[in-house]
Enzyme design. Structure first.
Site, PDB file in Angstrom:
ATOM      1  N   ARG A 106       1.008  -1.178   0.070  1.00 37.41           N
ATOM      2  CA  ARG A 106       0.066  -0.175   0.009  1.00 37.41           C
ATOM      3  C   ARG A 106       1.012   1.148  -0.188  1.00 37.41           C
ATOM      4  NH1 ARG A 106      -5.531   1.282   3.433  1.00 37.41           N
ATOM      5  NH2 ARG A 106      -6.201  -0.083   1.565  1.00 37.41           N
ATOM      6  N   ASP A 228     -17.184   6.802  -1.653  1.00 33.06           N
ATOM      7  CA  ASP A 228     -15.908   6.803  -0.907  1.00 33.06           C
ATOM      8  C   ASP A 228     -15.870   7.968  -0.173  1.00 33.06           C
ATOM      9  OD1 ASP A 228     -13.393   5.884   0.187  1.00 33.06           O
ATOM     10  OD2 ASP A 228     -12.350   6.169  -1.931  1.00 33.06           O
ATOM     11  N   CYS A 268     -16.311   1.193   0.020  1.00 35.30           N
ATOM     12  CA  CYS A 268     -15.063   0.557   0.446  1.00 35.30           C
ATOM     13  C   CYS A 268     -14.695   0.628   1.873  1.00 35.30           C
ATOM     14  CB  CYS A 268     -14.164   1.178  -0.432  1.00 35.30           C
ATOM     15  SG  CYS A 268     -13.558   2.696  -0.346  1.00 35.30           S
ATOM     16  N   ARG A 296     -13.652  -8.903   0.808  1.00 32.98           N
ATOM     17  CA  ARG A 296     -12.120  -8.706   0.762  1.00 32.98           C
ATOM     18  C   ARG A 296     -11.271  -9.954   0.930  1.00 32.98           C
ATOM     19  NH1 ARG A 296     -10.038  -3.322   0.812  1.00 32.98           N
ATOM     20  NH2 ARG A 296      -8.202  -4.584   0.039  1.00 32.98           N
TER      21      ARG A 296
HETATM   22  N1   CP Z   1     -11.279  -0.426   1.901  1.00 34.52           N
HETATM   23  C1   CP Z   1      -9.868  -0.560   2.492  1.00 34.52           C
HETATM   24  O1   CP Z   1      -8.914  -0.747   1.660  1.00 34.52           O
HETATM   25  O2   CP Z   1      -9.990  -0.361   3.810  1.00 34.52           O
HETATM   26  P1   CP Z   1      -8.822  -0.161   4.734  1.00 34.52           P
HETATM   27  O3   CP Z   1      -8.022   0.841   4.410  1.00 34.52           O
HETATM   28  O4   CP Z   1      -9.027  -0.465   5.887  1.00 34.52           O
HETATM   29  O5   CP Z   1      -7.686  -1.382   4.241  1.00 34.52           O
HETATM   30  N1  NVA Z   2      -9.766   6.545  -1.286  1.00 35.36           N
HETATM   31  C1  NVA Z   2      -9.485   6.063  -0.166  1.00 35.36           C
HETATM   32  C2  NVA Z   2      -9.662   4.709  -0.108  1.00 35.36           C
HETATM   33  C3  NVA Z   2      -9.067   4.150   1.299  1.00 35.36           C
HETATM   34  C4  NVA Z   2      -9.314   2.564   1.080  1.00 35.36           C
HETATM   35  C5  NVA Z   2      -8.022   6.519   0.258  1.00 35.36           C
HETATM   36  O1  NVA Z   2      -7.217   6.449  -0.763  1.00 35.36           O
HETATM   37  O2  NVA Z   2      -7.703   7.033   1.421  1.00 35.36           O
END
Ligand code: CP
Ligand code: NVA
Length: 308
Positions: A106, A228, A268, A296
């Site tokens: 991430r 979102d 999400c 998920r």
């Molecule tokens: N939707 C999602 O990716 O949630 P997290 O940020 O909690 O991983």
């Molecule tokens: N768009 C959001 C999604 C989190 C899962 C972000 O990038 O923070």
């Protein structure tokens, strides 16, 4: 269908058949799990999970997925790695690839994922970047399939910021021929290149990709309404200006009245209750957000099984 060893950056890299295959495997693994049958298909496999940003669902679902499939997952906070002290991404990738069978990351910059993949021989999975969130959308497609049985003649409406989730939803829907309408404020549209890709994908199925600036237009007769956060991770400095522009794009009951009566509402998560969605809607009868979050786990089991 063999996608072993491939990276998972965006659903754009996979065909209609491959995405359906992933969804079928996810469904099968979910059914097995619900029947109480265990699978040791990833016995002996290790997944490194690099997180530059916070996470609840992605972190826990990947870790549990690896565990339930007989493998092991390592949580690596980017700040705790030498990466946080300046070791380069290529050197980190070269090192991790000597220990593990796959890397989930991430990151802020999508380019960093590409770099990780360039310098490691193991599959790299996008656990969210500034551009895309493909694992999320695979789980969402699984959820829609479960609720609606198939994807024919569906209209999905995404209301809010044209962000990473929106980009991936455009790609995922258009790859499967699902009509998608995005309702976002001016200057907060999804990426132009992504819209072009989605329109090219949609042409194959004669499905529609629409970007509008009126939330009511976007959700008109929608089967699915998706939202979102208005402020993604890393955009905190824009909070004030965003909160001036986004309130008309809140998913509330009044907006939902324009969609189909049996519309399903998706998010999400994490949700910012009272901002992009009201309590009444997220806790209401049309909301499927917890099933979505659960999926998920099952969708990622499919990704891990097929790539690793
Ligand atoms: N939707 C999602 O990716 O949630 P997290 O940020 O909690 O991983
Ligand atoms: N768009 C959001 C999604 C989190 C899962 C972000 O990038 O923070």
């Amino acid at each position: 269908m063999d996608i072993r060893g491939q990276d998972f950056f965006t659903l754009q890299d996979f065909s209609f058949e491959e995405i359906h295959y992933m969804l079928d495997i996810a469904s099968d693994l979910k059914k097995m799990y619900l029947r109480g049958e265990s699978s040791e298909i990833l016995n002996g496999k290790t997944l490194a999970m690099i997180f530059e940003k916070s996470s609840t669902r992605t972190r826990v679902s990947f870790e549990v997925a690896m565990r339930q499939l007989g493998g092991y997952a390592l949580f690596l906070g980017a700040k705790d790695l030498q990466l946080g002290r300046g070791e380069t991404i290529p050197d980190t990738a070269r090192t991790l690839a000597r220990y593990v069978d796959g890397i989930m990351a991430r990151v802020y910059s999508h380019e960093d994922l590409l770099d990780l993949a360039d310098f490691s021989q193991v599959p790299v999975i996008n656990g969210l970047s500034d551009l895309f969130h493909p694992c999320q959308i695979l789980a969402d497609l699984l959820t829609i399939k479960e609720k609606r049985k198939n994807f024919e003649n569906l209209k999905i409406s995404y209301v809010g910021d044209g962000n990473n989730v929106c980009n991936s939803l455009l790609i995922g829907c258009s790859k499967l021929g699902i009509n998608i309408s995005v309702g976002c404020p001016e200057n907060y549209e999804p990426l132009e290149d992504v819209i072009d890709l989605a329109k090219d994908n949609a042409r194959i199925f004669d499905s529609e990709v629409q970007i509008v600036h009126d939330p009511q237009d976007a959700v008109l007769d929608a089967d699915v309404v998706y939202t979102d956060t208005f402020i993604s991770m890393g955009q905190e400095a824009e909070a004030e200006e965003r909160m001036e522009v986004f309130p008309p794009f809140q998913v509330n009951q009044e907006l939902l009245n324009n969609a189909l009566i049996n519309v399903i509402v998706m998010h999400c998560l994490p949700a910012h209750r009272g901002q992009e969605i009201t309590d009444e809607v997220i806790d209401g009868p049309n909301s499927v957000v917890w099933d979505q979050a659960e999926n998920r786990l099952h969708a990622q089991k499919a990704i891990l099984t097929l790539l690793l």
